[in-house]
Design a protein around this motif. Structure first.
Motif, mmCIF file in Angstrom:
data_model
loop_
_atom_site.group_PDB
_atom_site.id
_atom_site.type_symbol
_atom_site.label_atom_id
_atom_site.label_comp_id
_atom_site.label_asym_id
_atom_site.label_seq_id
_atom_site.Cartn_x
_atom_site.Cartn_y
_atom_site.Cartn_z
ATOM 1 N N LEU A 78 -10.607 -0.637 0.324
ATOM 2 C CA LEU A 78 -10.832 -2.053 0.617
ATOM 3 C C LEU A 78 -12.189 -2.464 0.051
ATOM 4 N N VAL A 116 -10.337 -6.824 7.298
ATOM 5 C CA VAL A 116 -10.671 -5.412 7.104
ATOM 6 C C VAL A 116 -9.909 -4.567 8.115
ATOM 7 N N ASN A 117 -10.069 -4.892 9.384
ATOM 8 C CA ASN A 117 -9.379 -4.137 10.430
ATOM 9 C C ASN A 117 -7.869 -4.382 10.419
ATOM 10 N N LYS A 127 -6.819 -2.156 7.500
ATOM 11 C CA LYS A 127 -7.236 -0.757 7.567
ATOM 12 C C LYS A 127 -6.469 0.060 8.607
ATOM 13 N N GLN A 128 -6.139 -0.551 9.735
ATOM 14 C CA GLN A 128 -5.475 0.218 10.796
ATOM 15 C C GLN A 128 -4.033 0.594 10.470
ATOM 16 N N SER A 137 0.815 -1.222 0.000
ATOM 17 C CA SER A 137 0.000 0.000 0.000
ATOM 18 C C SER A 137 0.843 1.265 0.000
ATOM 19 N N GLN A 152 -5.752 6.501 4.834
ATOM 20 C CA GLN A 152 -7.202 6.608 4.695
ATOM 21 C C GLN A 152 -7.638 6.471 3.242
ATOM 22 N N GLY A 197 -15.816 -1.131 7.730
ATOM 23 C CA GLY A 197 -14.948 -0.063 7.241
ATOM 24 C C GLY A 197 -14.545 -0.186 5.783
ATOM 25 N N GLY A 198 -15.085 -1.171 5.073
ATOM 26 C CA GLY A 198 -14.776 -1.332 3.659
ATOM 27 C C GLY A 198 -15.421 -0.261 2.799
ATOM 28 N N ASN A 199 -14.947 -0.131 1.570
ATOM 29 C CA ASN A 199 -15.424 0.907 0.661
ATOM 30 C C ASN A 199 -16.462 0.427 -0.343
ATOM 31 N N GLY A 209 -5.627 0.003 -3.617
ATOM 32 C CA GLY A 209 -6.592 -0.757 -2.847
ATOM 33 C C GLY A 209 -6.482 -2.245 -3.082
#
Length: 293
Positions: A183, A170-171, A174-175, A152, A179, A198-200, A159
């Protein structure tokens, strides 16, 4: 750049197995009118494994031409040889696509270091935004979160389509990413939960025939209206599941033909039409849920 319901578009073929451009145009217009956020052209659902390189790139460019800027096109450009993935990606450099979806190399089962080098070299060979694609059940290769996090940081890897079915990822991803790193779920049955975590959005098989429903569900979920989104998802759950009872894209092509979205459900060998028993179940589900057109 991308969010919501993105369709992993099937590749319509005539009865002889040639690409059917009339059905392709019908499909693309259906997605434009139904609110689909983007189209993945010639991904694995699009039978990339059975198209030759010229067919592959020409089909993507024809899709861009039909879409005419009305919907973003993401090209499936993955391969199990890094050099082949680079060649296809570079061939599409000025085609008008908005991004590439690059599946992990299949069969040869590279290490995490090998996967990093594979995607790094592709990234360095192009200016086109790259979306990673992890689907270990089909490739025999799992792109782990620690490798995704490292990738990333490369400037044009934007993504991942995560189709392991492991929602904890996801977590876990993502963490540790920016931003702006996107995902996407690659599993329709758990896509709503993926977005809620938290996915897009989702790169969806179901959206091939339920474009309005998938678009509305994703928009509701992204706006935190999970109650209403879940009602739509509950309506679609039997469909999500039956579409993977036999190998994708066999069921979805039959369903698309049944709904007159394409003229034939022809697949290229070794893929064949679904069994009679699955047809009966799928037809009953389609009659029950009454999709919007």
């Amino acid at each position: 750049m991308f969010k919501g319901s993105i369709v992993a578009l099937i590749t319509p073929m005539d009865e002889k197995g040639n690409i059917c451009k009339n059905s392709l145009k019908r499909l693309i217009n259906y997605h434009i009118e139904s609110g689909t956020n983007a189209i993945v052209s010639v991904g694995t659902t699009g039978e990339s494994a059975t198209l030759n390189q010229n067919e592959h790139s020409n089909l993507i460019m024809h899709t861009v031409e039909i879409a005419n800027g009305k919907i973003p096109i993401i090209a499936g450009t993955g391969a199990n040889a890094t050099s082949e993935a680079i060649l296809l990606t570079q061939k599409l450099e000025n085609s008008g696509i908005s991004g590439c979806l690059s599946v992990t190399p299949y069969y040869n089962r590279p290490t995490q270091k090998g996967l990093y080098q594979h995607f790094k070299l592709i990234s360095e060979s192009t200016k086109i935004p790259q979306i990673l694609y992890n689907v270990p059940s089909r490739t025999g290769c799992d792109l782990l979160p620690k490798t995704v996090i490292k990738l990333s940081k490369l400037k044009n890897i934007i993504g991942i389509k995560e189709a392991s079915g492991d929602l904890s990822r996801v977590n876990n991803i993502k963490q540790y990413v920016s931003q702006n790193f996107l995902l996407f779920s690659g599993d329709d049955a758990t896509a709503l939960d993926f977005i809620q975590l938290g996915g897009n959005g989702v790169i969806s098989v179901t959206a091939n025939i339920a474009a309005k429903e998938m678009s509305k569900m994703c928009n509701l979920a992204l706006n935190k209206n999970f109650f209403s989104a879940r009602k739509i998802n509950e309506k679609l759950m039997d469909l999500h599941e039956i579409l993977f009872v036999e190998p994708n894209p066999m069921p979805i092509k039959w369903a698309a033909k049944k709904l007159n979205l394409i003229s034939s459900d022809t697949l290229r060998l070794p893929m064949i039409s679904i069994s009679k028993s699955t047809k009966i179940i799928l037809e009953n589900i389609l009659n029950k849920i009454k999709l919007s057109y």
